[in-house]
Scaffold this motif. Sequence first.
Motif, PDB file in Angstrom:
ATOM      1  N   TYR A  59       0.802  -1.235   0.000  1.00 16.56           N
ATOM      2  CA  TYR A  59       0.000   0.000   0.000  1.00 16.56           C
ATOM      3  C   TYR A  59       0.830   1.278   0.000  1.00 16.56           C
ATOM      4  O   TYR A  59       0.297   2.354   0.196  1.00 16.56           O
ATOM      5  N   GLN A  60       2.126   1.159  -0.285  1.00 12.81           N
ATOM      6  CA  GLN A  60       2.923   2.345  -0.568  1.00 12.81           C
ATOM      7  C   GLN A  60       2.637   2.766  -2.003  1.00 12.81           C
ATOM      8  O   GLN A  60       2.355   1.933  -2.862  1.00 12.81           O
ATOM      9  N   VAL A  61       2.744   4.054  -2.246  1.00 15.98           N
ATOM     10  CA  VAL A  61       2.680   4.552  -3.616  1.00 15.98           C
ATOM     11  C   VAL A  61       4.120   4.738  -4.087  1.00 15.98           C
ATOM     12  O   VAL A  61       4.932   5.353  -3.389  1.00 15.98           O
ATOM     13  N   VAL A  62       4.417   4.159  -5.229  1.00 18.98           N
ATOM     14  CA  VAL A  62       5.760   4.235  -5.795  1.00 18.98           C
ATOM     15  C   VAL A  62       5.654   4.752  -7.231  1.00 18.98           C
ATOM     16  O   VAL A  62       4.629   4.586  -7.886  1.00 18.98           O
ATOM     17  N   ILE A  63       6.718   5.362  -7.701  1.00 20.20           N
ATOM     18  CA  ILE A  63       6.782   5.799  -9.088  1.00 20.20           C
ATOM     19  C   ILE A  63       7.434   4.666  -9.883  1.00 20.20           C
ATOM     20  O   ILE A  63       8.507   4.187  -9.514  1.00 20.20           O
ATOM     21  N   VAL A  64       6.752   4.238 -10.957  1.00 19.55           N
ATOM     22  CA  VAL A  64       7.174   3.052 -11.704  1.00 19.55           C
ATOM     23  C   VAL A  64       7.245   3.374 -13.191  1.00 19.55           C
ATOM     24  O   VAL A  64       6.355   4.030 -13.737  1.00 19.55           O
ATOM     25  N   ASN A  65       8.280   2.869 -13.842  1.00 19.96           N
ATOM     26  CA  ASN A  65       8.374   2.940 -15.297  1.00 19.96           C
ATOM     27  C   ASN A  65       7.669   1.713 -15.863  1.00 19.96           C
ATOM     28  O   ASN A  65       8.184   0.605 -15.779  1.00 19.96           O
ATOM     29  N   LEU A  66       6.486   1.898 -16.442  1.00 21.88           N
ATOM     30  CA  LEU A  66       5.694   0.781 -16.965  1.00 21.88           C
ATOM     31  C   LEU A  66       5.999   0.450 -18.425  1.00 21.88           C
ATOM     32  O   LEU A  66       5.457  -0.512 -18.957  1.00 21.88           O
ATOM     33  N   ASP A  67       6.827   1.249 -19.085  1.00 26.14           N
ATOM     34  CA  ASP A  67       7.153   0.975 -20.487  1.00 26.14           C
ATOM     35  C   ASP A  67       8.259  -0.071 -20.579  1.00 26.14           C
ATOM     36  O   ASP A  67       9.124  -0.113 -19.713  1.00 26.14           O
ATOM     37  N   PRO A  68       8.254  -0.933 -21.571  1.00 26.89           N
ATOM     38  CA  PRO A  68       7.333  -0.975 -22.703  1.00 26.89           C
ATOM     39  C   PRO A  68       6.019  -1.678 -22.333  1.00 26.89           C
ATOM     40  O   PRO A  68       5.992  -2.524 -21.455  1.00 26.89           O
ATOM     41  N   ASP A 115       9.189  -6.219 -12.102  1.00 27.60           N
ATOM     42  CA  ASP A 115      10.474  -6.350 -11.437  1.00 27.60           C
ATOM     43  C   ASP A 115      10.706  -5.096 -10.597  1.00 27.60           C
ATOM     44  O   ASP A 115      10.343  -3.981 -11.013  1.00 27.60           O
ATOM     45  N   LYS A 116      11.298  -5.261  -9.433  1.00 22.34           N
ATOM     46  CA  LYS A 116      11.543  -4.106  -8.554  1.00 22.34           C
ATOM     47  C   LYS A 116      12.432  -3.051  -9.202  1.00 22.34           C
ATOM     48  O   LYS A 116      12.393  -1.886  -8.819  1.00 22.34           O
ATOM     49  N   SER A 117      13.202  -3.440 -10.209  1.00 23.69           N
ATOM     50  CA  SER A 117      14.069  -2.461 -10.877  1.00 23.69           C
ATOM     51  C   SER A 117      13.263  -1.398 -11.621  1.00 23.69           C
ATOM     52  O   SER A 117      13.789  -0.340 -11.958  1.00 23.69           O
ATOM     53  N   ARG A 118      11.971  -1.649 -11.876  1.00 18.94           N
ATOM     54  CA  ARG A 118      11.108  -0.644 -12.502  1.00 18.94           C
ATOM     55  C   ARG A 118      10.704   0.463 -11.519  1.00 18.94           C
ATOM     56  O   ARG A 118      10.239   1.520 -11.939  1.00 18.94           O
ATOM     57  N   VAL A 119      10.850   0.222 -10.216  1.00 20.15           N
ATOM     58  CA  VAL A 119      10.488   1.223  -9.205  1.00 20.15           C
ATOM     59  C   VAL A 119      11.570   2.298  -9.176  1.00 20.15           C
ATOM     60  O   VAL A 119      12.733   2.018  -8.920  1.00 20.15           O
ATOM     61  N   ILE A 120      11.148   3.527  -9.445  1.00 22.82           N
ATOM     62  CA  ILE A 120      12.077   4.653  -9.505  1.00 22.82           C
ATOM     63  C   ILE A 120      12.173   5.358  -8.157  1.00 22.82           C
ATOM     64  O   ILE A 120      13.247   5.777  -7.743  1.00 22.82           O
ATOM     65  N   LYS A 121      11.032   5.479  -7.476  1.00 27.11           N
ATOM     66  CA  LYS A 121      10.995   6.270  -6.241  1.00 27.11           C
ATOM     67  C   LYS A 121       9.830   5.807  -5.373  1.00 27.11           C
ATOM     68  O   LYS A 121       8.771   5.461  -5.879  1.00 27.11           O
TER      69      LYS A 121
END
Length: 107
Positions: free
Chosen positions: A6-15, A78-84
């Motif tokens: 339930y944390q909000v994280v910034i994620v790169n969803l591309d591609p 993958d956790k590597s998509r989590v930016i912040k």
Amino acid sequence: MKVFQYQVVIVNLDPTVGSEIKKTRPCVIVSPNEMNQHLKTVIIAPLTSSSKDYPTRIKVNYQDKEGWVVIDQIRTIDKSRVIKITEKLSDEEIQDIKQVIKETLVD
């Protein structure tokens, strides 16, 4: 990176493909903490700033703005998509998400 349910994280969803939600955007971690601690992946539900009133969309307040958690677009990343890591949702918002996940995926 330690992330919690339930944390909000910034994620790169591309591609992405087809109608999947795209771009780098806020997402809610919905996977349980035991999984988050031991796996290299997490389960997320994206946030969007505009939505129709679908039963699989939960209105939340994110950074003092109205947004919707999109339960119908849950995915494993993958956790590597989590930016912040940003913030955690309120207890009421968490209960709403739990209820909609249960109604959508369990009942």
